[in-house]
Write a protein that holds these residues in place. Sequence first.
Motif, PDB file in Angstrom:
ATOM      1  N   GLY A 256      63.782  15.924  91.210  1.00 50.88           N
ATOM      2  CA  GLY A 256      64.077  14.713  91.336  1.00 50.88           C
ATOM      3  C   GLY A 256      64.544  13.828  90.033  1.00 50.88           C
ATOM      4  N   ASP A 259      67.359  14.988  88.377  1.00 50.06           N
ATOM      5  CA  ASP A 259      68.563  14.761  89.064  1.00 50.06           C
ATOM      6  C   ASP A 259      69.022  13.080  88.913  1.00 50.06           C
ATOM      7  OD1 ASP A 259      68.814  17.263  90.176  1.00 50.06           O
ATOM      8  OD2 ASP A 259      68.007  16.409  92.121  1.00 50.06           O
ATOM      9  N   THR A 260      67.931  12.278  88.630  1.00 45.65           N
ATOM     10  CA  THR A 260      68.182  10.819  88.552  1.00 45.65           C
ATOM     11  C   THR A 260      68.365  10.507  87.073  1.00 45.65           C
ATOM     12  OG1 THR A 260      67.017  10.997  90.692  1.00 45.65           O
ATOM     13  CG2 THR A 260      67.420   8.775  89.581  1.00 45.65           C
ATOM     14  N   ASP A 263      71.610   8.872  85.622  1.00 43.42           N
ATOM     15  CA  ASP A 263      72.130   7.655  85.720  1.00 43.42           C
ATOM     16  C   ASP A 263      71.655   6.455  84.888  1.00 43.42           C
ATOM     17  OD1 ASP A 263      73.659   8.140  88.486  1.00 43.42           O
ATOM     18  OD2 ASP A 263      71.798   9.032  89.248  1.00 43.42           O
ATOM     19  N   ASN A 425      69.599   9.685  99.568  1.00 42.03           N
ATOM     20  CA  ASN A 425      70.356   9.560  98.415  1.00 42.03           C
ATOM     21  C   ASN A 425      70.540  10.770  97.746  1.00 42.03           C
ATOM     22  OD1 ASN A 425      71.206   6.744  98.384  1.00 42.03           O
ATOM     23  ND2 ASN A 425      69.153   6.309  97.527  1.00 42.03           N
ATOM     24  N   ARG A 426      71.746  11.148  97.169  1.00 39.01           N
ATOM     25  CA  ARG A 426      72.158  12.328  96.510  1.00 39.01           C
ATOM     26  C   ARG A 426      71.294  12.552  95.381  1.00 39.01           C
ATOM     27  NH1 ARG A 426      75.517  15.994  98.798  1.00 39.01           N
ATOM     28  NH2 ARG A 426      77.422  14.586  98.548  1.00 39.01           N
ATOM     29  N   ARG A 427      70.948  11.392  94.684  1.00 41.20           N
ATOM     30  CA  ARG A 427      69.987  11.728  93.818  1.00 41.20           C
ATOM     31  C   ARG A 427      68.833  10.734  93.680  1.00 41.20           C
ATOM     32  NH1 ARG A 427      75.110  10.946  92.528  1.00 41.20           N
ATOM     33  NH2 ARG A 427      74.458   8.544  91.645  1.00 41.20           N
ATOM     34  N   ASP A 428      67.567  11.323  93.646  1.00 45.68           N
ATOM     35  CA  ASP A 428      66.241  10.802  94.273  1.00 45.68           C
ATOM     36  C   ASP A 428      65.321  11.122  93.309  1.00 45.68           C
ATOM     37  OD1 ASP A 428      63.925   9.876  95.441  1.00 45.68           O
ATOM     38  OD2 ASP A 428      64.998   9.396  97.166  1.00 45.68           O
ATOM     39  N   PRO A 432      64.059  14.439  96.127  1.00 44.46           N
ATOM     40  CA  PRO A 432      65.476  15.022  95.959  1.00 44.46           C
ATOM     41  C   PRO A 432      66.115  15.445  97.204  1.00 44.46           C
ATOM     42  CG  PRO A 432      63.653  16.570  95.350  1.00 44.46           C
ATOM     43  CD  PRO A 432      63.170  15.321  95.670  1.00 44.46           C
ATOM     44  N   GLU A 433      67.642  15.531  97.051  1.00 42.98           N
ATOM     45  CA  GLU A 433      68.563  15.728  98.092  1.00 42.98           C
ATOM     46  C   GLU A 433      67.916  17.016  98.801  1.00 42.98           C
ATOM     47  OE1 GLU A 433      73.048  16.812  98.838  1.00 42.98           O
ATOM     48  OE2 GLU A 433      72.227  16.799  96.982  1.00 42.98           O
ATOM     49  N   GLU A 453      76.114   8.814  98.372  1.00 43.30           N
ATOM     50  CA  GLU A 453      76.435   9.219  97.114  1.00 43.30           C
ATOM     51  C   GLU A 453      75.919   8.284  96.096  1.00 43.30           C
ATOM     52  OE1 GLU A 453      77.682  11.952  95.799  1.00 43.30           O
ATOM     53  OE2 GLU A 453      78.619  13.045  97.068  1.00 43.30           O
ATOM     54  N   SER A 455      72.284   6.643  93.903  1.00 41.30           N
ATOM     55  CA  SER A 455      70.933   7.080  93.238  1.00 41.30           C
ATOM     56  C   SER A 455      69.866   6.192  93.456  1.00 41.30           C
ATOM     57  CB  SER A 455      71.222   6.898  91.816  1.00 41.30           C
ATOM     58  OG  SER A 455      70.074   7.017  90.803  1.00 41.30           O
TER      59      SER A 455
END
Length: 488
Positions: A256, A259-260, A263, A425-428, A432-433, A453, A455
């Motif tokens: 996660g 992924d995040t 951003d 959320n797609r990015r957490d 995570p997704e 879509e 974060s």
Amino acid sequence: MKRRRSAALVGVLGLIGALIAVMPAGAGEPAPAAGLKWAACPADVVTAPLTAECATVPVPLDYSDPDGTRIELMVSRIASTKPEKRRGILMFNPGGPGGTGLDQPAFLAGKGLPASVMDTYDLIGMDTRGVGHSTPMSCGLTEDLGYWANVPPYAPDDQAVSAQAKIAQAVAERCAATDKDDRLRHLTTANMARDLDSIRAALGEKKASFYGASYGSALGSAYVSLFPDSTDRIVLDSNLAGTHLDRDGLRRFARGVEDTFPDFARWAAERHASYGLGRTPAQVRKTYFALAERLDRTPAADGTTGAVFRYLTFVHLYGDVQYGALARTWQTLLSPGDTPPPPATDAAQANDQALTVFLAVTCNDVEWPEDVATYRKAVAEDRKRYPMFGAAAANIIPCAYWKHEAAEPVKIDKKAKGEVLLIQNRRDPVTPEINAKLLRQKYGQRATLVTAEDSGHGVYVLGGNACALNLTTSYLVDGTMPARDTTC
């Protein structure tokens, strides 16, 4: 795990407060349970300017012995003022395990919970067993143990894993020694789900709807699985992959973060002139590793280590509202001789109750490996696979030394009754997704997944995705489930 509402997270969410009497039951509503005595909530429970009230619900400590020892759960209620629109009750859980939730209805209402939802339901918050104003349970954890968060510290090498193993063992032994009444073994997700149904019954309702976020998604999955006949509309937000947090779920925190983090890196790069963290996302990422490695060698003047820095970054990825505070902390750490603000983990060290419940539920729900070598291997793997946070999420926790045997985890039955709306959320950074996809598979046709879509940790109300907000509100108010899995 909990949903974040500020920078200081460690596994707990906040409190509410002050309140008044509720409207009388309208036509077609169940009569309120005679035994509940509603009154003003405790002074530290802040719900103003909304009106709410609190009551206690007695439940069995051990549901296999319903006539044995009783404990109390404190619940809050913000009543619908539209009896002609009222459907029933909507219970909330903000995460954890170990998060206080008496304030959750008021908190979400203050963030913009739609009026149509507040008209449709009495909003029910609660402190789950062991925390807050419910009957407390404690391991007697103190700062000297060096256990300060529900995620273990980043381990740069095998020696760090071995050092953390000693701390984990000391914490487990402290819990065992303090638990003289043998209460901690009754802290399980299954028992918390049974508590939800006891609250429903105490409120005189035939069915209950439920909104759970983060760990609350696991609790909601257990609730609908154990009580398909008395659950109504279920929304699970920012999901774990089942009815409990296990070792794989904890290790996925690292995924996660990977992924995040981009951003935040883009956000910081666009503001390089203000914070000086890097002109490109790649440069911001490079700054992260440079700071972490420097603090591993030489902690900051206030004691901030590389492990604390990584944890601070992790918890600030819960939402972009926290990016500015994170960037300022980095900026201060980059200036030799300056001392950054106290790390968010300080608050965790005093939070014995929250950490106790997190540990007890996590350790009681499922078996954890007991061999330190297993954790060393995982840390080495994840340090390479997820270099930002992998060697933290894979590190050893007190469950490796836990006194009690694991309970049988609640299983999700694809063929059972009860539909479930999953939002993600797609990015957490925490859930995570992939968790939502795994959970969606376990439910089969019973579930519909809405992926935003976006974060951060938290979709409904706290997120900024209009499509996900509208679909969730429609389901809660009208019962309209999206026809298929949807990307917003």
